[in-house]
Design a protein around this motif. Structure first.
Motif, mmCIF file in Angstrom:
data_model
loop_
_atom_site.group_PDB
_atom_site.id
_atom_site.type_symbol
_atom_site.label_atom_id
_atom_site.label_comp_id
_atom_site.label_asym_id
_atom_site.label_seq_id
_atom_site.Cartn_x
_atom_site.Cartn_y
_atom_site.Cartn_z
ATOM 1 N N ALA A 86 0.825 -1.208 0.000
ATOM 2 C CA ALA A 86 0.000 0.000 0.000
ATOM 3 C C ALA A 86 0.858 1.257 0.000
ATOM 4 O O ALA A 86 0.545 2.242 -0.685
ATOM 5 N N ALA A 87 1.953 1.233 0.759
ATOM 6 C CA ALA A 87 2.846 2.398 0.791
ATOM 7 C C ALA A 87 3.484 2.639 -0.570
ATOM 8 O O ALA A 87 3.614 3.791 -1.016
ATOM 9 N N LEU A 88 3.879 1.566 -1.260
ATOM 10 C CA LEU A 88 4.469 1.724 -2.588
ATOM 11 C C LEU A 88 3.455 2.274 -3.588
ATOM 12 O O LEU A 88 3.778 3.158 -4.394
ATOM 13 N N VAL A 89 2.247 1.747 -3.557
ATOM 14 C CA VAL A 89 1.205 2.238 -4.463
ATOM 15 C C VAL A 89 0.942 3.718 -4.211
ATOM 16 O O VAL A 89 0.829 4.525 -5.147
ATOM 17 N N ASP A 90 0.859 4.091 -2.933
ATOM 18 C CA ASP A 90 0.610 5.493 -2.592
ATOM 19 C C ASP A 90 1.772 6.379 -3.045
ATOM 20 O O ASP A 90 1.564 7.454 -3.620
ATOM 21 N N ALA A 91 2.992 5.929 -2.792
ATOM 22 C CA ALA A 91 4.159 6.711 -3.215
ATOM 23 C C ALA A 91 4.217 6.837 -4.726
ATOM 24 O O ALA A 91 4.513 7.915 -5.266
ATOM 25 N N GLY A 92 3.937 5.740 -5.439
ATOM 26 C CA GLY A 92 3.935 5.797 -6.894
ATOM 27 C C GLY A 92 2.873 6.739 -7.430
ATOM 28 O O GLY A 92 3.120 7.500 -8.382
ATOM 29 N N SER A 93 1.690 6.719 -6.834
ATOM 30 C CA SER A 93 0.619 7.613 -7.275
ATOM 31 C C SER A 93 1.001 9.068 -7.063
ATOM 32 O O SER A 93 0.731 9.927 -7.924
ATOM 33 N N ARG A 94 1.640 9.356 -5.945
ATOM 34 C CA ARG A 94 2.067 10.730 -5.682
ATOM 35 C C ARG A 94 3.136 11.172 -6.675
ATOM 36 O O ARG A 94 3.111 12.298 -7.173
ATOM 37 N N LEU A 95 4.075 10.272 -6.962
ATOM 38 C CA LEU A 95 5.114 10.624 -7.936
ATOM 39 C C LEU A 95 4.526 10.910 -9.315
ATOM 40 O O LEU A 95 4.969 11.818 -10.018
ATOM 41 N N ALA A 96 3.531 10.106 -9.694
ATOM 42 C CA ALA A 96 2.961 10.244 -11.034
ATOM 43 C C ALA A 96 2.036 11.443 -11.155
ATOM 44 O O ALA A 96 1.885 11.999 -12.257
ATOM 45 N N SER A 97 1.423 11.871 -10.059
ATOM 46 C CA SER A 97 0.392 12.910 -10.138
ATOM 47 C C SER A 97 0.825 14.262 -9.605
ATOM 48 O O SER A 97 0.141 15.256 -9.840
ATOM 49 N N ASP A 98 1.932 14.318 -8.892
ATOM 50 C CA ASP A 98 2.380 15.570 -8.280
ATOM 51 C C ASP A 98 3.566 16.117 -9.074
ATOM 52 O O ASP A 98 4.702 15.648 -8.910
ATOM 53 N N PRO A 99 3.344 17.110 -9.933
ATOM 54 C CA PRO A 99 4.455 17.631 -10.753
ATOM 55 C C PRO A 99 5.591 18.206 -9.915
ATOM 56 O O PRO A 99 6.762 18.051 -10.273
ATOM 57 N N ALA A 100 5.249 18.881 -8.820
ATOM 58 C CA ALA A 100 6.301 19.481 -7.991
ATOM 59 C C ALA A 100 7.187 18.404 -7.377
ATOM 60 O O ALA A 100 8.430 18.503 -7.394
ATOM 61 N N LEU A 101 6.548 17.350 -6.829
ATOM 62 C CA LEU A 101 7.327 16.261 -6.253
ATOM 63 C C LEU A 101 8.128 15.547 -7.329
ATOM 64 O O LEU A 101 9.302 15.198 -7.121
ATOM 65 N N GLY A 102 7.501 15.332 -8.506
ATOM 66 C CA GLY A 102 8.214 14.678 -9.600
ATOM 67 C C GLY A 102 9.427 15.471 -10.044
ATOM 68 O O GLY A 102 10.488 14.909 -10.323
ATOM 69 N N ALA A 103 9.281 16.800 -10.096
ATOM 70 C CA ALA A 103 10.416 17.640 -10.491
ATOM 71 C C ALA A 103 11.556 17.528 -9.491
ATOM 72 O O ALA A 103 12.734 17.478 -9.872
ATOM 73 N N LYS A 104 11.209 17.472 -8.198
ATOM 74 C CA LYS A 104 12.249 17.317 -7.176
ATOM 75 C C LYS A 104 12.973 15.981 -7.327
ATOM 76 O O LYS A 104 14.205 15.919 -7.279
ATOM 77 N N VAL A 105 12.194 14.917 -7.504
ATOM 78 C CA VAL A 105 12.803 13.592 -7.637
ATOM 79 C C VAL A 105 13.668 13.521 -8.888
ATOM 80 O O VAL A 105 14.787 12.991 -8.866
ATOM 81 N N ASN A 106 13.169 14.068 -9.993
ATOM 82 C CA ASN A 106 13.964 14.079 -11.231
ATOM 83 C C ASN A 106 15.264 14.846 -11.029
ATOM 84 O O ASN A 106 16.323 14.445 -11.530
ATOM 85 N N GLY A 107 15.175 15.968 -10.313
ATOM 86 C CA GLY A 107 16.385 16.731 -10.033
ATOM 87 C C GLY A 107 17.374 15.958 -9.181
ATOM 88 O O GLY A 107 18.585 15.970 -9.446
ATOM 89 N N TRP A 108 16.856 15.258 -8.153
ATOM 90 C CA TRP A 108 17.744 14.450 -7.298
ATOM 91 C C TRP A 108 18.419 13.342 -8.106
ATOM 92 O O TRP A 108 19.626 13.119 -7.969
ATOM 93 N N VAL A 109 17.632 12.656 -8.936
ATOM 94 C CA VAL A 109 18.194 11.559 -9.725
ATOM 95 C C VAL A 109 19.241 12.083 -10.706
ATOM 96 O O VAL A 109 20.323 11.496 -10.854
ATOM 97 N N THR A 110 18.923 13.193 -11.363
ATOM 98 C CA THR A 110 19.868 13.761 -12.328
ATOM 99 C C THR A 110 21.147 14.202 -11.647
ATOM 100 O O THR A 110 22.262 13.925 -12.128
ATOM 101 N N ASP A 111 21.009 14.885 -10.517
ATOM 102 C CA ASP A 111 22.204 15.346 -9.798
ATOM 103 C C ASP A 111 23.038 14.166 -9.296
ATOM 104 O O ASP A 111 24.271 14.189 -9.374
#
Length: 422
Positions: free
Chosen positions: A328-353
């Motif tokens: 359930a935690a993974l599904v919730d985290a995945g949904s947030r990553l896919a639907s939250d542009p601000a959070l997605g941008a942060k994660v993309n920035g962390w991965v790129t850096d």
């Protein structure tokens, strides 16, 4: 030298195709040789066969030249150690170094890596994939299998020693008096101890009500023997009722003398625990007796065994609460990553850096893996492996060389015949 792995089914198919193309190229050379021999022998009788002879001659030259060129890449032609032949086996290490440098310069450059990562919405892709319950369940299953394997590799004695060391360093070795005193002071100031006192009095009253016989001889056994038995019973009953009356009075009177005395005692105790060296030392001595070495080791072992058993059981059971909550935690985290542009941008920035830092720091080491791997390969097997990958296409060069040579020979002979009269 490292021996390469056994040929895969795909490599076996490449080997068959390579042999077929070699046979076709060789057969074409033989055909050119036969045509040349026949036309050369009959051109005096049939002058037009001179054109055929010229074409066949050019074809043989082209076929032999390209055979030599292709063969020289992988081995010595006819076993003759001609300079600049057997290029791949002789220059395997240089090829590996050049390949590593090429990858380092063109594929692991900072702008290439960061540009590629920034063009990909990694967070949305990963989030959408993880948000699917089936994928989340698969991840949890794989992680459970991995953790179970790790747990099976852990040595019980080592884990017990580790838990013992942690418990001693963080729980037993530090002084208990001042922290307990500060905690007790906060509890007293908030009045939280009154609930504990009320609970203790409730339990005591319930026990007295349920066990009058236990109180029955508590007083009479201490009276002289000449006191009549009925008097002893009266005394016991009176003492029992007085005890219950006293407990009830303390229970329902928040300002009872016993409560005030208890508050005073507790206040003095927490003060001594914080500031009185003698009280602190007594507590430390009691703690030392309670947690001597054998007991600590037993506690550590029981903690490890309990945690290990519970964890392995939860990991092995697909319907366990632990695995369900993880899914359930993974599904919730995945949904947030896919639907939250601000959070997605942060994660993309962390991965790129992070990727840019790793590539920048270990670029040469990563490319060095290619160089070292190629260097460690056996030269003969490396040559065979490369030939399987590109040899079929190189045989087309031989075929094309035969055809182009024949056309060139025919063209040269035709031009020469036209310009130079017989």
């Amino acid at each position: 030298m490292t021996t390469l792995r056994v040929l895969s089914p795909a490599d076996e198919q490449r080997r068959i195709a390579l042999r077929r193309m070699k046979a076709i190229a060789a057969a074409l050379l033989v055909v050119m040789a036969v045509v040349f021999a026949v036309s050369f022998a009959l051109q005096g009788r049939y002058p037009w066969l001179g054109y055929v002879r010229a074409a066949a001659e050019g074809g043989m030259v082209g076929a032999l030249a390209d055979w030599f060129a292709v063969t020289a890449l992988f081995r010595y032609p006819l076993g003759l150690r001609i300079p600049h032949t057997a290029i791949i086996p002789n220059r395997k290490n240089e090829i590996g170094a050049s390949l590593g440098e090429f990858v380092e310069t063109n594929f692991l450059a900072d702008d290439v890596v960061t540009g590629k990562l920034r063009s990909i919405d990694i967070a949305a892709g990963v989030g959408s994939w993880v948000a699917r319950p089936a994928n989340a369940r698969r991840l949890v299953t794989e992680a459970s299998t991995a953790l179970t394997g790790i747990a099976s590799l852990l040595d019980d004695d080592d884990m017990r020693d580790a838990i013992e060391a942690i418990a001693r360093r963080h729980l037993i070795d530090p002084e208990w008096g001042p922290p307990i005193g500060r905690l007790g002071a906060r509890i007293l100031s908030s009045g939280g101890h009154h609930e504990a006192v009320d609970l203790a009095l409730d339990r005591l009253d319930a026990w007295l009500a349920a066990n009058p016989e236990a109180f029955g001889v508590a007083v009479s056994d201490r009276l002289p023997g000449w006191v009549p038995s009925f008097a002893k019973r009266v005394v016991d009953d009176r003492a029992y009722h007085e005890a219950r009356t006293f407990v009830a009075a303390v229970r329902y009177d928040p300002d009872h003398t016993l409560r005030r005395a208890l508050d005073d005692y507790l206040g003095e105790l927490v003060e001594r625990l914080q500031n009185d060296p003698a009280t602190i030392a007594k507590l430390e001595q009691a703690k030392g007796r309670a947690f001597d070495d054998p007991r600590v080791r037993e506690l550590a072992e029981s903690v490890w065994q309990g945690v290990r058993t519970a964890a392995l059981g939860a990991l092995a059971d697909p319907d366990s609460e632990l695995r369900k909550r993880a899914e359930a935690a993974l599904v919730d985290a995945g949904s947030r990553l896919a639907s939250d542009p601000a959070l997605g941008a942060k994660v993309n920035g962390w991965v790129t850096d992070a990727a840019a830092h790793l590539v920048s720091t270990y670029r040469h080491d990563i490319a060095g893996v290619i160089t070292d791997t190629v260097t460690s390969w056996d030269a003969r097997e490396t040559t065979e492996k490369i030939e399987l990958q590109v040899g079929k296409d190189l045989q087309f060069i031989r075929i094309n060389g035969t055809v182009v040579g024949a056309l060139a020979g025919l063209a040269i002979f035709t031009i020469a015949t036209a310009l130079i009269p017989a």
